[in-house]
Design a protein around this motif. Sequence first.
Motif, PDB file in Angstrom:
ATOM      1  N   LYS A 136       8.693  11.285  -4.413  1.00 11.47           N
ATOM      2  CA  LYS A 136       8.781  10.260  -5.237  1.00 11.47           C
ATOM      3  C   LYS A 136       9.955   9.330  -4.600  1.00 11.47           C
ATOM      4  CE  LYS A 136       7.076  11.679  -9.660  1.00 11.47           C
ATOM      5  NZ  LYS A 136       7.680  12.134 -11.016  1.00 11.47           N
ATOM      6  N   ALA A 137      10.849   9.969  -4.278  1.00  6.64           N
ATOM      7  CA  ALA A 137      12.252   9.219  -3.980  1.00  6.64           C
ATOM      8  C   ALA A 137      11.836   8.136  -2.756  1.00  6.64           C
ATOM      9  CB  ALA A 137      13.385  10.242  -3.548  1.00  6.64           C
ATOM     10  N   ILE A 138      11.016   8.658  -1.863  1.00  7.55           N
ATOM     11  CA  ILE A 138      10.746   7.867  -0.596  1.00  7.55           C
ATOM     12  C   ILE A 138       9.754   6.794  -0.906  1.00  7.55           C
ATOM     13  CG2 ILE A 138      11.877   9.233   1.335  1.00  7.55           C
ATOM     14  CD1 ILE A 138       9.046  10.253   1.802  1.00  7.55           C
ATOM     15  N   GLY A 139       9.126   6.874  -2.048  1.00  7.03           N
ATOM     16  CA  GLY A 139       8.344   5.922  -2.559  1.00  7.03           C
ATOM     17  C   GLY A 139       6.863   6.137  -2.435  1.00  7.03           C
ATOM     18  N   LEU A 140       6.445   7.649  -2.328  1.00  5.46           N
ATOM     19  CA  LEU A 140       5.119   7.933  -2.025  1.00  5.46           C
ATOM     20  C   LEU A 140       4.364   7.869  -3.542  1.00  5.46           C
ATOM     21  CD1 LEU A 140       5.030  11.185   0.060  1.00  5.46           C
ATOM     22  CD2 LEU A 140       4.746   8.671   0.620  1.00  5.46           C
ATOM     23  N   THR A 141       3.102   7.433  -3.540  1.00  8.50           N
ATOM     24  CA  THR A 141       2.350   7.406  -4.705  1.00  8.50           C
ATOM     25  C   THR A 141       1.981   8.927  -5.172  1.00  8.50           C
ATOM     26  OG1 THR A 141       0.551   7.118  -3.839  1.00  8.50           O
ATOM     27  CG2 THR A 141       1.235   5.408  -4.433  1.00  8.50           C
TER      28      THR A 141
ATOM     29  N   GLN B 116      -0.646  10.225  -2.650  1.00  6.16           N
ATOM     30  CA  GLN B 116      -0.068  10.491  -1.426  1.00  6.16           C
ATOM     31  C   GLN B 116       0.878  11.654  -1.511  1.00  6.16           C
ATOM     32  OE1 GLN B 116       1.873   6.760  -0.915  1.00  6.16           O
ATOM     33  NE2 GLN B 116       0.675   5.754   0.419  1.00  6.16           N
TER      34      GLN B 116
ATOM     35  N   TYR C 268       0.007  14.593   1.126  1.00  2.00           N
ATOM     36  CA  TYR C 268       0.629  15.079   2.478  1.00  2.00           C
ATOM     37  C   TYR C 268       1.886  15.980   2.170  1.00  2.00           C
ATOM     38  CZ  TYR C 268      -1.417  10.540   3.860  1.00  2.00           C
ATOM     39  OH  TYR C 268      -2.184   9.707   4.196  1.00  2.00           O
TER      40      TYR C 268
ATOM     41  N   ASN D 183      16.131   5.757 -10.037  1.00  2.00           N
ATOM     42  CA  ASN D 183      14.954   5.601  -9.189  1.00  2.00           C
ATOM     43  C   ASN D 183      13.903   6.222  -9.965  1.00  2.00           C
ATOM     44  OD1 ASN D 183      15.655   8.455  -8.828  1.00  2.00           O
ATOM     45  ND2 ASN D 183      15.532   8.267  -6.813  1.00  2.00           N
TER      46      ASN D 183
ATOM     47  N   ASN E 192       2.183   2.943  -9.678  1.00  2.02           N
ATOM     48  CA  ASN E 192       2.372   2.445  -8.153  1.00  2.02           C
ATOM     49  C   ASN E 192       3.445   1.427  -8.040  1.00  2.02           C
ATOM     50  OD1 ASN E 192       0.023   3.969  -7.532  1.00  2.02           O
ATOM     51  ND2 ASN E 192      -1.325   2.331  -6.746  1.00  2.02           N
TER      52      ASN E 192
ATOM     53  N   ALA F 118       6.206   3.318  -8.058  1.00  2.00           N
ATOM     54  CA  ALA F 118       6.497   4.101  -6.578  1.00  2.00           C
ATOM     55  C   ALA F 118       7.034   2.852  -5.592  1.00  2.00           C
ATOM     56  CB  ALA F 118       5.230   4.539  -5.984  1.00  2.00           C
ATOM     57  N   ARG F 119       6.685   1.847  -5.711  1.00  2.00           N
ATOM     58  CA  ARG F 119       7.164   0.443  -4.698  1.00  2.00           C
ATOM     59  C   ARG F 119       8.732   0.210  -5.300  1.00  2.00           C
ATOM     60  NH1 ARG F 119       8.335  -4.256  -4.892  1.00  2.00           N
ATOM     61  NH2 ARG F 119       7.907  -4.575  -7.224  1.00  2.00           N
TER      62      ARG F 119
ATOM     63  N   ARG G  54      10.656   2.498  -6.430  1.00  2.00           N
ATOM     64  CA  ARG G  54      11.603   3.722  -5.778  1.00  2.00           C
ATOM     65  C   ARG G  54      11.924   3.653  -4.320  1.00  2.00           C
ATOM     66  NH1 ARG G  54       7.753   7.563  -8.878  1.00  2.00           N
ATOM     67  NH2 ARG G  54       9.115   8.214 -10.883  1.00  2.00           N
ATOM     68  N   ALA G  55      11.153   2.921  -3.539  1.00  2.00           N
ATOM     69  CA  ALA G  55      11.464   2.704  -2.221  1.00  2.00           C
ATOM     70  C   ALA G  55      12.504   1.785  -1.738  1.00  2.00           C
ATOM     71  CB  ALA G  55      10.006   2.409  -1.366  1.00  2.00           C
TER      72      ALA G  55
ATOM     73  N   MET H  83      17.439   8.382  -1.505  1.00  2.00           N
ATOM     74  CA  MET H  83      17.882   9.393  -2.256  1.00  2.00           C
ATOM     75  C   MET H  83      18.173  10.834  -1.366  1.00  2.00           C
ATOM     76  SD  MET H  83      17.405  11.095  -6.330  1.00  2.00           S
ATOM     77  CE  MET H  83      18.887  11.417  -7.273  1.00  2.00           C
TER      78      MET H  83
ATOM     79  N   LEU I 240       7.097  10.400   7.528  1.00  2.00           N
ATOM     80  CA  LEU I 240       6.086  10.120   6.580  1.00  2.00           C
ATOM     81  C   LEU I 240       6.134   9.009   5.601  1.00  2.00           C
ATOM     82  CD1 LEU I 240       3.711  11.594   4.786  1.00  2.00           C
ATOM     83  CD2 LEU I 240       5.246  12.622   3.573  1.00  2.00           C
ATOM     84  N   GLY I 241       7.195   8.859   5.260  1.00  2.86           N
ATOM     85  CA  GLY I 241       7.585   7.289   4.239  1.00  2.86           C
ATOM     86  C   GLY I 241       7.326   6.097   5.145  1.00  2.86           C
TER      87      GLY I 241
ATOM     88  N   LYS J 129       3.462   5.905   5.600  1.00  6.06           N
ATOM     89  CA  LYS J 129       2.505   5.797   4.387  1.00  6.06           C
ATOM     90  C   LYS J 129       3.212   4.760   3.303  1.00  6.06           C
ATOM     91  CE  LYS J 129       0.273   8.875   6.223  1.00  6.06           C
ATOM     92  NZ  LYS J 129      -1.006   8.287   6.732  1.00  6.06           N
ATOM     93  N   VAL J 130       4.482   4.320   3.375  1.00 11.95           N
ATOM     94  CA  VAL J 130       4.985   3.499   2.440  1.00 11.95           C
ATOM     95  C   VAL J 130       5.217   2.102   3.060  1.00 11.95           C
ATOM     96  CG1 VAL J 130       7.013   3.120   0.771  1.00 11.95           C
ATOM     97  CG2 VAL J 130       6.197   5.105   1.026  1.00 11.95           C
TER      98      VAL J 130
ATOM     99  N   ARG K 168      16.374  10.764   6.568  1.00  7.14           N
ATOM    100  CA  ARG K 168      15.051  10.385   5.997  1.00  7.14           C
ATOM    101  C   ARG K 168      15.157   9.614   5.027  1.00  7.14           C
ATOM    102  NH1 ARG K 168      11.886  15.055   2.715  1.00  7.14           N
ATOM    103  NH2 ARG K 168      13.714  14.986   1.382  1.00  7.14           N
TER     104      ARG K 168
ATOM    105  N   MET L 108      14.090   4.449   5.662  1.00 10.19           N
ATOM    106  CA  MET L 108      13.366   3.759   4.835  1.00 10.19           C
ATOM    107  C   MET L 108      14.089   2.226   4.365  1.00 10.19           C
ATOM    108  SD  MET L 108      10.501   5.285   4.177  1.00 10.19           S
ATOM    109  CE  MET L 108       9.813   4.547   2.768  1.00 10.19           C
TER     110      MET L 108
END
Lengths: 220, 256
Positions: free
Chosen positions: A125-130, A133, A137, B52, B84, B87-88, B90-91, B95, B114-115, B118-119, B163, B167
């Motif tokens: 969640k913290a990297i923004g995955l829904t 996702q 993954y 977040n 969603n 989620a946006r 949070r990016a 953290m 990954l981030g 995908k993000v 990681r 981002m």
Amino acid sequence: MDIPAFLDQLWLARIPLLKGLGVSISISFLSILVGTVLGVFVGLALTYGYRPVQWIVRGYTDFIRGTPVLVLVLASYYVLSTIGIDLGPFQAGILALSIFCSSHVGELVRGALQAIPKGQTEAAKAIGLTFSQTFLYVLGPQAMRQALPAWVNTAAEMVKASTLLSIIGVAELLLRTQELISRTFMSLEFYFFAGFLYFVINYSIERFGRYVERKTAVSS
Amino acid sequence: MTQTLLEIRDLHKRYGTVEVLKGVDCTMAQGEVISIIGSSGSGKTTMLRCINMLEEFQGGSIRIDGQEIGYETVGGVRKRKKENEIARQRAMTGMAFQQFNLFPHMTAAKNIMLGLMKVRGMGRDEARSVAEKWLDRVGLLSRIDHYPGQLSGGQQQRVAIARAIAMNPKLMLFDEVTSALDPELVNEVLQVIKGLAEDGMSMLLVTHEMRFAYEVSTRVIFMNQGRIGEEGNPKDMFVKPQTERLAEFLKSSSFN
């Protein structure tokens, strides 16, 4: 035991036996496939569903898992037709076995998902995955590895359970074998032979499971 | 005048009937490094996790770059934003966690990629080169294809920081990132954070490392029973605490 006579009969009956083997494999394959796909959704609903959804699905799995497979098979063949759903024995059998399989796989998936530390979801969640996702993954691949050995067991159980369809007249390996025995009276030989074939199927499944386990193992 | 990055207004958080945050106000400018200290149960980690949306909160508001986080008020009714959208949001923040929380089935590079893919929508090659850049930055380029299980705690935490930072977040949140580490591994992680601070990264750190908080922060917030007990620049805070609570806390936490 008259080995040449047995081999003679085996050769004569090779076509129906092979057909039976094919039917057994089809039943197993289809019910494992459908049961696993359904089971993943059952597991997801048990883990992440809203409360009422969880209760309903929990009721479903508890009920199915508490019922003998034979009863499920008979019910889907004989009971469904009374409410207007007319399935052939093959379809009815696949339906019963798939439902049985889905409740077991559902529990496996739930257990595997719950064994993953909460921090994994939080990091995703913290990297923004829904959510989808995160499941695709992060959680799914970890749960898959976790559940794989138990899933192989379930798959082997399904192969054994496929013999129950002989009761409703599906011409799978066991029914073919019984027909053969009633003609040749070589019960020991042919039961032993059928047992051997089931063993080969299950052993292959087990080897396949090991192979996937090795392929997907994470080094540490 | 530097730009306001984070604005927390009257933040309230309850677990059932227990109120853990009782109205927190805090404004943070771009480029600030704020350490949040306080005894366990004072609400410092909870506050960080509200920013977040890892925790829901029942009252008040949090804004990052002017955007309201997590909730919106439509026709006088406070509503949680769509998943969603959250989620946006949070990016916008990155953290790092006490327990690292690397994905164990992915290599260091994959964890970071990954981030990004995908993000942030990067292609594989671009994501890989960003991962390389940040792993190099935390001194772990040689471990790029190692799995977390093959790394020490300190190395895992550095990958986890890489990681998050890869981002390109507006704000980094550090939640007791050295608490789970063996003493001899703490320093390598602190050095990485210090380097980021020197680059001008905006950071909020919940920490028990008082010496580190003293050295690296532009401001320190002392949390006490769900409220901000005291805040100020680290020199004033640590040398001449204004409240008895803080003085007591500092004495017990062996800062001297």
